[in-house]
Design a protein around this motif. Structure first.
Motif, PDB file in Angstrom:
ATOM      1  N   SER A   7       0.820  -1.202   0.000  1.00 39.30           N
ATOM      2  CA  SER A   7       0.000   0.000   0.000  1.00 39.30           C
ATOM      3  C   SER A   7       0.863   1.264   0.000  1.00 39.30           C
ATOM      4  CB  SER A   7      -0.916  -0.001   1.226  1.00 39.30           C
ATOM      5  OG  SER A   7      -1.600   1.228   1.358  1.00 39.30           O
ATOM      6  N   ALA A   8       1.890   1.268   0.834  1.00 40.22           N
ATOM      7  CA  ALA A   8       2.751   2.445   0.942  1.00 40.22           C
ATOM      8  C   ALA A   8       3.455   2.745  -0.380  1.00 40.22           C
ATOM      9  CB  ALA A   8       3.775   2.230   2.051  1.00 40.22           C
ATOM     10  N   LEU A   9       3.999   1.715  -1.017  1.00 43.16           N
ATOM     11  CA  LEU A   9       4.660   1.899  -2.308  1.00 43.16           C
ATOM     12  C   LEU A   9       3.671   2.397  -3.356  1.00 43.16           C
ATOM     13  CD1 LEU A   9       6.872  -1.326  -2.272  1.00 43.16           C
ATOM     14  CD2 LEU A   9       7.678   1.034  -2.020  1.00 43.16           C
ATOM     15  N   SER A  10       2.443   1.896  -3.289  1.00 45.53           N
ATOM     16  CA  SER A  10       1.410   2.321  -4.235  1.00 45.53           C
ATOM     17  C   SER A  10       1.012   3.774  -3.993  1.00 45.53           C
ATOM     18  CB  SER A  10       0.176   1.417  -4.114  1.00 45.53           C
ATOM     19  OG  SER A  10       0.517   0.067  -4.347  1.00 45.53           O
ATOM     20  N   PHE A  11       0.925   4.161  -2.727  1.00 46.28           N
ATOM     21  CA  PHE A  11       0.593   5.550  -2.411  1.00 46.28           C
ATOM     22  C   PHE A  11       1.690   6.498  -2.891  1.00 46.28           C
ATOM     23  CE2 PHE A  11      -2.751   4.562   0.890  1.00 46.28           C
ATOM     24  CZ  PHE A  11      -3.732   5.360   0.303  1.00 46.28           C
ATOM     25  N   LEU A  22      -0.050  12.196  -9.067  1.00 43.81           N
ATOM     26  CA  LEU A  22      -1.012  13.258  -8.762  1.00 43.81           C
ATOM     27  C   LEU A  22      -0.718  14.540  -9.525  1.00 43.81           C
ATOM     28  CD1 LEU A  22      -3.410  14.205  -6.957  1.00 43.81           C
ATOM     29  CD2 LEU A  22      -1.710  14.833  -5.233  1.00 43.81           C
ATOM     30  N   PHE A  23       0.550  14.857  -9.722  1.00 46.26           N
ATOM     31  CA  PHE A  23       0.920  16.108 -10.376  1.00 46.26           C
ATOM     32  C   PHE A  23       0.701  16.057 -11.890  1.00 46.26           C
ATOM     33  CE2 PHE A  23       3.441  15.809  -6.476  1.00 46.26           C
ATOM     34  CZ  PHE A  23       3.135  17.024  -5.887  1.00 46.26           C
ATOM     35  N   LYS A  24       0.647  14.861 -12.450  1.00 45.73           N
ATOM     36  CA  LYS A  24       0.451  14.726 -13.892  1.00 45.73           C
ATOM     37  C   LYS A  24      -0.985  14.363 -14.252  1.00 45.73           C
ATOM     38  CE  LYS A  24       5.212  13.336 -14.933  1.00 45.73           C
ATOM     39  NZ  LYS A  24       6.082  12.294 -15.560  1.00 45.73           N
ATOM     40  N   ASN A  25      -1.571  13.475 -13.474  1.00 46.54           N
ATOM     41  CA  ASN A  25      -2.923  13.004 -13.769  1.00 46.54           C
ATOM     42  C   ASN A  25      -3.642  12.683 -12.464  1.00 46.54           C
ATOM     43  OD1 ASN A  25      -5.258  11.659 -14.603  1.00 46.54           O
ATOM     44  ND2 ASN A  25      -4.241  10.741 -16.374  1.00 46.54           N
ATOM     45  N   PRO A  26      -4.335  13.654 -11.876  1.00 48.18           N
ATOM     46  CA  PRO A  26      -4.988  13.443 -10.583  1.00 48.18           C
ATOM     47  C   PRO A  26      -5.976  12.279 -10.583  1.00 48.18           C
ATOM     48  CG  PRO A  26      -4.930  15.776 -11.124  1.00 48.18           C
ATOM     49  CD  PRO A  26      -4.484  15.045 -12.344  1.00 48.18           C
ATOM     50  N   ALA A  27      -6.706  12.097 -11.669  1.00 52.98           N
ATOM     51  CA  ALA A  27      -7.686  11.009 -11.735  1.00 52.98           C
ATOM     52  C   ALA A  27      -6.983   9.653 -11.693  1.00 52.98           C
ATOM     53  CB  ALA A  27      -8.536  11.125 -13.003  1.00 52.98           C
ATOM     54  N   ALA A  28      -5.894   9.513 -12.441  1.00 60.25           N
ATOM     55  CA  ALA A  28      -5.132   8.257 -12.432  1.00 60.25           C
ATOM     56  C   ALA A  28      -4.529   8.023 -11.048  1.00 60.25           C
ATOM     57  CB  ALA A  28      -4.036   8.300 -13.486  1.00 60.25           C
ATOM     58  N   SER A  29      -4.090   9.088 -10.407  1.00 57.67           N
ATOM     59  CA  SER A  29      -3.553   8.982  -9.051  1.00 57.67           C
ATOM     60  C   SER A  29      -4.582   8.416  -8.088  1.00 57.67           C
ATOM     61  CB  SER A  29      -3.102  10.367  -8.565  1.00 57.67           C
ATOM     62  OG  SER A  29      -2.727  10.334  -7.211  1.00 57.67           O
ATOM     63  N   ALA A  30      -5.819   8.898  -8.204  1.00 57.90           N
ATOM     64  CA  ALA A  30      -6.887   8.402  -7.335  1.00 57.90           C
ATOM     65  C   ALA A  30      -7.200   6.940  -7.606  1.00 57.90           C
ATOM     66  CB  ALA A  30      -8.145   9.249  -7.524  1.00 57.90           C
ATOM     67  N   LEU A  31      -7.127   6.535  -8.878  1.00 53.50           N
ATOM     68  CA  LEU A  31      -7.371   5.130  -9.219  1.00 53.50           C
ATOM     69  C   LEU A  31      -6.325   4.223  -8.577  1.00 53.50           C
ATOM     70  CD1 LEU A  31      -8.284   5.534 -13.009  1.00 53.50           C
ATOM     71  CD2 LEU A  31      -9.855   4.972 -11.145  1.00 53.50           C
ATOM     72  N   ILE A  32      -5.058   4.648  -8.634  1.00 56.66           N
ATOM     73  CA  ILE A  32      -3.985   3.876  -7.995  1.00 56.66           C
ATOM     74  C   ILE A  32      -4.200   3.821  -6.486  1.00 56.66           C
ATOM     75  CG2 ILE A  32      -1.506   3.791  -7.511  1.00 56.66           C
ATOM     76  CD1 ILE A  32      -1.078   5.202 -10.237  1.00 56.66           C
ATOM     77  N   ALA A  33      -4.522   4.976  -5.911  1.00 56.22           N
ATOM     78  CA  ALA A  33      -4.674   5.070  -4.458  1.00 56.22           C
ATOM     79  C   ALA A  33      -5.800   4.185  -3.948  1.00 56.22           C
ATOM     80  CB  ALA A  33      -4.916   6.529  -4.054  1.00 56.22           C
ATOM     81  N   TRP A  34      -6.936   4.205  -4.637  1.00 51.67           N
ATOM     82  CA  TRP A  34      -8.087   3.434  -4.152  1.00 51.67           C
ATOM     83  C   TRP A  34      -8.017   1.960  -4.540  1.00 51.67           C
ATOM     84  CZ3 TRP A  34     -11.534   4.520  -0.572  1.00 51.67           C
ATOM     85  CH2 TRP A  34     -11.784   5.859  -0.237  1.00 51.67           C
ATOM     86  N   LEU A  35      -7.722   1.676  -5.799  1.00 52.19           N
ATOM     87  CA  LEU A  35      -7.794   0.290  -6.272  1.00 52.19           C
ATOM     88  C   LEU A  35      -6.638  -0.575  -5.764  1.00 52.19           C
ATOM     89  CD1 LEU A  35      -8.946   0.823  -9.966  1.00 52.19           C
ATOM     90  CD2 LEU A  35     -10.308  -0.069  -8.055  1.00 52.19           C
ATOM     91  N   VAL A  36      -5.477   0.020  -5.552  1.00 49.77           N
ATOM     92  CA  VAL A  36      -4.316  -0.761  -5.112  1.00 49.77           C
ATOM     93  C   VAL A  36      -3.973  -0.448  -3.658  1.00 49.77           C
ATOM     94  CG1 VAL A  36      -1.926  -1.405  -5.577  1.00 49.77           C
ATOM     95  CG2 VAL A  36      -3.431  -0.740  -7.471  1.00 49.77           C
ATOM     96  N   ALA A  37      -3.680   0.819  -3.395  1.00 50.56           N
ATOM     97  CA  ALA A  37      -3.185   1.190  -2.057  1.00 50.56           C
ATOM     98  C   ALA A  37      -4.225   0.989  -0.966  1.00 50.56           C
ATOM     99  CB  ALA A  37      -2.710   2.643  -2.074  1.00 50.56           C
ATOM    100  N   MET A  38      -5.436   1.488  -1.180  1.00 55.98           N
ATOM    101  CA  MET A  38      -6.460   1.373  -0.142  1.00 55.98           C
ATOM    102  C   MET A  38      -6.978  -0.055  -0.001  1.00 55.98           C
ATOM    103  SD  MET A  38      -7.213   3.918   1.814  1.00 55.98           S
ATOM    104  CE  MET A  38      -8.940   3.853   2.285  1.00 55.98           C
ATOM    105  N   VAL A  39      -7.157  -0.747  -1.117  1.00 54.89           N
ATOM    106  CA  VAL A  39      -7.660  -2.124  -1.057  1.00 54.89           C
ATOM    107  C   VAL A  39      -6.679  -3.014  -0.303  1.00 54.89           C
ATOM    108  CG1 VAL A  39      -8.155  -4.191  -2.419  1.00 54.89           C
ATOM    109  CG2 VAL A  39      -9.151  -1.997  -3.090  1.00 54.89           C
ATOM    110  N   ASP A  80     -13.697   8.063 -20.756  1.00 61.33           N
ATOM    111  CA  ASP A  80     -14.290   9.206 -20.056  1.00 61.33           C
ATOM    112  C   ASP A  80     -14.880   8.782 -18.714  1.00 61.33           C
ATOM    113  OD1 ASP A  80     -13.614  10.960 -22.032  1.00 61.33           O
ATOM    114  OD2 ASP A  80     -15.581  10.985 -22.986  1.00 61.33           O
ATOM    115  N   PHE A  81     -15.536   7.623 -18.708  1.00 58.81           N
ATOM    116  CA  PHE A  81     -16.133   7.120 -17.467  1.00 58.81           C
ATOM    117  C   PHE A  81     -15.052   6.901 -16.403  1.00 58.81           C
ATOM    118  CE2 PHE A  81     -17.423   3.708 -14.607  1.00 58.81           C
ATOM    119  CZ  PHE A  81     -18.700   4.117 -14.226  1.00 58.81           C
ATOM    120  N   ILE A  82     -13.950   6.280 -16.812  1.00 59.33           N
ATOM    121  CA  ILE A  82     -12.851   6.017 -15.875  1.00 59.33           C
ATOM    122  C   ILE A  82     -12.237   7.324 -15.386  1.00 59.33           C
ATOM    123  CG2 ILE A  82     -10.543   5.009 -15.663  1.00 59.33           C
ATOM    124  CD1 ILE A  82     -11.459   2.813 -17.598  1.00 59.33           C
ATOM    125  N   GLN A  83     -12.096   8.286 -16.286  1.00 57.01           N
ATOM    126  CA  GLN A  83     -11.548   9.585 -15.897  1.00 57.01           C
ATOM    127  C   GLN A  83     -12.440  10.276 -14.872  1.00 57.01           C
ATOM    128  OE1 GLN A  83      -8.673  10.854 -16.753  1.00 57.01           O
ATOM    129  NE2 GLN A  83      -8.859  12.969 -16.047  1.00 57.01           N
TER     130      GLN A  83
END
Length: 211
Positions: free
Chosen positions: A32-36, A43-60, A129-132
């Motif tokens: 989780s820590a490495l994923s975060f 986050l600085f390049k693509n905030p939406a992609a950052s959130a996907l990584i954070a929730w789907l990998v790091a938080m899970v 678009d839906f994923i974004q």
């Protein structure tokens, strides 16, 4: 500042000794820590992609460790029941986490039923678009969850406790890498539970000091 740093150290120590006995949980926290950290960079390049990584990998991975692998019985290291530890949890205990995770899990269905999400977004033209849009919603849920508990702590335990907690949460990935970097090695050796020798020694020294 010294008081702030002292309370930050206490919150980190209590979080470790009360809620991270399982080596599986510790190893999942490393994942989780490495994923975060990856999410922070993204986050600085693509905030939406950052959130996907954070929730789907790091938080899970992080919450799977707490819900499925962390012992729920009596904690003989800290002489505390599971119920007591849940009651004194500064941040999100398991009940509060379940609510937050429920909101996160239901959000795709809400976006699917209302593609504009109450006219916030233009209707998505396709899967990309839906994923974004989903990533943007998850980013808001994550930030909202942090701010909600921080403000709640302002009233329950004081402003400093709330500020210390949100600082701890934001910096936890870096601290967890240091703290649980060797957890997979212990797990490979067959050690499922951290003996918490350091916590036992500290507790023993405190008791001796009192006597």
């Amino acid at each position: 500042m010294q008081s702030f740093l002292r309370q930050l150290a206490i919150q980190r120590w209590d979080d470790h000794r009360y809620y991270h006995h399982s080596r599986i949980n510790q190893s999942l926290h490393l994942v989780s820590a490495l994923s975060f950290v990856a999410a922070y960079v993204t986050l600085f390049k693509n905030p939406a992609a950052s959130a996907l990584i954070a929730w789907l990998v790091a938080m899970v991975s992080r919450q799977a460790g707490h819900f499925f692998f962390e012992p729920k019985g009596y904690d003989d290291v800290n002489h505390a029941t599971h119920e007591h530890k849940e009651d004194i949890k500064v941040g999100y205990n398991l009940k509060r986490k379940a609510v937050l995770l429920g909101i996160w899990a239901l959000s795709p269905a809400i976006l699917w039923l209302d593609p504009t999400l109450f006219n916030i977004f233009p209707a998505h033209a396709g899967r990309a678009d839906f994923i974004q849009h989903m990533g943007q919603i998850w980013l808001l849920i994550g930030v909202g969850g942090l701010l909600f508990r921080t403000v709640q702590l302002f009233f329950i335990k004081g402003v400093q406790t709330g500020l210390v907690w949100i600082t701890k949460i934001i910096t936890d990935p870096f601290h967890d890498i240091k703290l649980y970097g060797r957890a997979p090695l212990y797990l490979l050796r067959g050690e499922l539970i951290d003996p918490m020798t350091h916590a036992r020694e500290l507790e023993g020294s405190r008791e001796a000091h009192v006597v």
